[in-house]
Scaffold this motif. Sequence first.
Motif, PDB file in Angstrom:
ATOM      1  N   ILE A  39     -11.057  -4.729   6.877  1.00 33.95           N
ATOM      2  CA  ILE A  39      -9.965  -4.185   7.697  1.00 33.95           C
ATOM      3  C   ILE A  39      -9.535  -2.824   7.170  1.00 33.95           C
ATOM      4  O   ILE A  39      -9.410  -2.608   5.962  1.00 33.95           O
ATOM      5  N   LEU A  40      -9.292  -1.914   8.103  1.00 36.22           N
ATOM      6  CA  LEU A  40      -8.785  -0.578   7.781  1.00 36.22           C
ATOM      7  C   LEU A  40      -7.308  -0.512   8.132  1.00 36.22           C
ATOM      8  O   LEU A  40      -6.901  -0.870   9.245  1.00 36.22           O
ATOM      9  N   LEU A  41      -6.491  -0.021   7.185  1.00 36.89           N
ATOM     10  CA  LEU A  41      -5.054   0.126   7.378  1.00 36.89           C
ATOM     11  C   LEU A  41      -4.681   1.582   7.113  1.00 36.89           C
ATOM     12  O   LEU A  41      -4.920   2.100   6.026  1.00 36.89           O
ATOM     13  N   ILE A  42      -4.098   2.228   8.098  1.00 35.84           N
ATOM     14  CA  ILE A  42      -3.835   3.665   8.029  1.00 35.84           C
ATOM     15  C   ILE A  42      -2.340   3.935   7.879  1.00 35.84           C
ATOM     16  O   ILE A  42      -1.526   3.411   8.645  1.00 35.84           O
ATOM     17  N   THR A  43      -1.994   4.770   6.906  1.00 36.12           N
ATOM     18  CA  THR A  43      -0.634   5.207   6.556  1.00 36.12           C
ATOM     19  C   THR A  43       0.130   4.081   5.872  1.00 36.12           C
ATOM     20  O   THR A  43       0.539   3.108   6.515  1.00 36.12           O
ATOM     21  N   PHE A  44       0.345   4.225   4.565  1.00 36.69           N
ATOM     22  CA  PHE A  44       0.911   3.116   3.804  1.00 36.69           C
ATOM     23  C   PHE A  44       2.402   3.307   3.563  1.00 36.69           C
ATOM     24  O   PHE A  44       2.848   3.600   2.448  1.00 36.69           O
ATOM     25  N   LYS A  45       3.164   3.094   4.650  1.00 38.26           N
ATOM     26  CA  LYS A  45       4.617   3.124   4.554  1.00 38.26           C
ATOM     27  C   LYS A  45       5.151   1.689   4.681  1.00 38.26           C
ATOM     28  O   LYS A  45       4.413   0.730   4.472  1.00 38.26           O
ATOM     29  N   ALA A  46       6.419   1.534   5.019  1.00 40.42           N
ATOM     30  CA  ALA A  46       7.061   0.219   4.981  1.00 40.42           C
ATOM     31  C   ALA A  46       6.353  -0.812   5.853  1.00 40.42           C
ATOM     32  O   ALA A  46       6.155  -1.962   5.435  1.00 40.42           O
ATOM     33  N   LEU A  47       5.974  -0.424   7.060  1.00 42.53           N
ATOM     34  CA  LEU A  47       5.320  -1.372   7.961  1.00 42.53           C
ATOM     35  C   LEU A  47       3.971  -1.812   7.413  1.00 42.53           C
ATOM     36  O   LEU A  47       3.646  -3.005   7.399  1.00 42.53           O
ATOM     37  N   ALA A  48       3.176  -0.860   6.931  1.00 38.66           N
ATOM     38  CA  ALA A  48       1.861  -1.196   6.374  1.00 38.66           C
ATOM     39  C   ALA A  48       1.991  -2.035   5.110  1.00 38.66           C
ATOM     40  O   ALA A  48       1.109  -2.854   4.816  1.00 38.66           O
ATOM     41  N   ASN A  49       3.070  -1.849   4.342  1.00 32.97           N
ATOM     42  CA  ASN A  49       3.332  -2.711   3.183  1.00 32.97           C
ATOM     43  C   ASN A  49       3.341  -4.182   3.605  1.00 32.97           C
ATOM     44  O   ASN A  49       2.700  -5.033   2.975  1.00 32.97           O
ATOM     45  N   GLU A  50       4.072  -4.473   4.667  1.00 34.17           N
ATOM     46  CA  GLU A  50       4.195  -5.850   5.137  1.00 34.17           C
ATOM     47  C   GLU A  50       2.870  -6.370   5.679  1.00 34.17           C
ATOM     48  O   GLU A  50       2.502  -7.532   5.440  1.00 34.17           O
ATOM     49  N   VAL A  51       2.154  -5.537   6.421  1.00 33.30           N
ATOM     50  CA  VAL A  51       0.861  -5.950   6.962  1.00 33.30           C
ATOM     51  C   VAL A  51      -0.110  -6.259   5.826  1.00 33.30           C
ATOM     52  O   VAL A  51      -0.784  -7.293   5.824  1.00 33.30           O
ATOM     53  N   ALA A  52      -0.185  -5.358   4.846  1.00 30.12           N
ATOM     54  CA  ALA A  52      -1.089  -5.565   3.714  1.00 30.12           C
ATOM     55  C   ALA A  52      -0.735  -6.835   2.950  1.00 30.12           C
ATOM     56  O   ALA A  52      -1.619  -7.627   2.585  1.00 30.12           O
ATOM     57  N   LYS A  53       0.547  -7.048   2.707  1.00 29.93           N
ATOM     58  CA  LYS A  53       0.982  -8.246   1.978  1.00 29.93           C
ATOM     59  C   LYS A  53       0.492  -9.510   2.669  1.00 29.93           C
ATOM     60  O   LYS A  53      -0.098 -10.394   2.029  1.00 29.93           O
ATOM     61  N   VAL A 311      13.274  -4.921   9.565  1.00 31.96           N
ATOM     62  CA  VAL A 311      12.491  -4.663  10.778  1.00 31.96           C
ATOM     63  C   VAL A 311      11.012  -4.596  10.430  1.00 31.96           C
ATOM     64  O   VAL A 311      10.150  -5.132  11.151  1.00 31.96           O
ATOM     65  N   ALA A 312      10.695  -3.952   9.312  1.00 33.54           N
ATOM     66  CA  ALA A 312       9.302  -3.878   8.863  1.00 33.54           C
ATOM     67  C   ALA A 312       8.737  -5.276   8.621  1.00 33.54           C
ATOM     68  O   ALA A 312       7.576  -5.555   8.951  1.00 33.54           O
ATOM     69  N   ALA A 313       9.559  -6.166   8.064  1.00 27.83           N
ATOM     70  CA  ALA A 313       9.105  -7.528   7.780  1.00 27.83           C
ATOM     71  C   ALA A 313       8.769  -8.277   9.063  1.00 27.83           C
ATOM     72  O   ALA A 313       7.740  -8.976   9.139  1.00 27.83           O
ATOM     73  N   VAL A 314       9.612  -8.126  10.085  1.00 32.89           N
ATOM     74  CA  VAL A 314       9.377  -8.838  11.348  1.00 32.89           C
ATOM     75  C   VAL A 314       8.156  -8.276  12.067  1.00 32.89           C
ATOM     76  O   VAL A 314       7.239  -9.012  12.453  1.00 32.89           O
ATOM     77  N   VAL A 315       8.120  -6.961  12.256  1.00 40.36           N
ATOM     78  CA  VAL A 315       7.018  -6.334  12.998  1.00 40.36           C
ATOM     79  C   VAL A 315       5.708  -6.483  12.230  1.00 40.36           C
ATOM     80  O   VAL A 315       4.655  -6.797  12.810  1.00 40.36           O
ATOM     81  N   GLY A 316       5.760  -6.261  10.905  1.00 36.44           N
ATOM     82  CA  GLY A 316       4.557  -6.412  10.105  1.00 36.44           C
ATOM     83  C   GLY A 316       4.035  -7.832  10.096  1.00 36.44           C
ATOM     84  O   GLY A 316       2.821  -8.067  10.112  1.00 36.44           O
ATOM     85  N   GLY A 317       4.941  -8.795  10.076  1.00 32.74           N
ATOM     86  CA  GLY A 317       4.531 -10.197  10.127  1.00 32.74           C
ATOM     87  C   GLY A 317       3.864 -10.556  11.442  1.00 32.74           C
ATOM     88  O   GLY A 317       2.848 -11.266  11.471  1.00 32.74           O
TER      89      GLY A 317
END
Length: 383
Positions: A39-53, A311-317
């Motif tokens: 998987i490729l994840l682009i731009t590692f800000k708050a939202l991507a933190n949650e997705v990666a986790k 918000v990042a936690a909800v959307v990223g989840g």
Amino acid sequence: MESQDKSIQSITADEIALYDRQIRLWGVKAQEKLRSANILLITFKALANEVAKNLVLAGIGTLTIVDHETVKEEDLGSQFFVAEENIGQNRAQAAAPSIHAMNPRVQLRIDTDDIHTKQPNYFSQFDIIIATELDFAMYTTINAACRLANRPFYAAGLHGFYGFVFADLISHDFVIERSKSNVPSAMQETQTRSIVGITTKKKDNKVIEMVTKRETYSPLILANTSPLPDEFTRLPRKKRQVTPLLTCLRALWEFQKTSGGNMPTFSRQDLESFTKLARDGHQELKLDISTLDSEFLRTFLQNLGSELSPVAAVVGGKLAQDVINVLSAREQPIQNLLLFDGEKSLAPIYPLHPFFPPEVENLMPAIPPVANVVPLDADLTTQ
């Protein structure tokens, strides 16, 4: 049955123990698909933190993070993989040790190149591409490259209390289980979803149907100008329930097309331009103009570009869970735009495709000019 045996053999006892809970939830075969996913994840800000986790803890095979930006002081308030001593370091490299520590079994790759420099064939090496916190032009450019490579694409972003997830899976098959019905199934369930196969099995003296469904998708560049399905606009009550966040997000993307990817400021010119785009877009969607009031426009503009951890936690989840569903080919995926309003705790999904209702095929009325809906008081214009 033979392929399932191979999956069981390829997952070690340690992995079965580590992922026991989720294997019980979605099965060994699904875990095997996760285990081999790149998987490729682009731009590692708050939202991507949650997705990666969420993806790393789920046990994906390889995660590649692309980010050329450095850690800034404002990142510390919304991200949990970086600390004060990382300020000035590359954002992805600074986070890498903490990500790796969460699940050393996942292969982690860091790419510090600017995503704008990547050629279209770069994206073909990945199973799924997730682009976050980019402007509209870059989203559509990557989306087009993913389509050429036949790779699923997600675009996602945060704006304070608001967030979005857009999915273009091109064509995606998934299987659901349900009790067998005496009523024959409609093979075409919606304009984008059809049933391509049904098998049965017995479970606890009940006949269970294994229904294979296929969803077809539209790229972002078409979805952004597509109408809402008739079910959202046919009745006045339904119209009023459509969140004005849809209009504002599309207006933002239209604004970025003519501003070099920039977001609107609080200058009079930007406010008037954005407001006109929003009002025109709201009417094009056949929505009640009263639902797009000055207060919501003001709040949306004030939230642009900011990040809130909840918000990042909800959307990223939600995004990570959809990726897992797609990889495992189980459950209905997002079709195709999910919007999250943190103030109202709502996350509606709108299927946006270039299918026009019959009544507007030959009738495209002009939209009269309207006055600026955002009050340009001194406090607002000087921010």
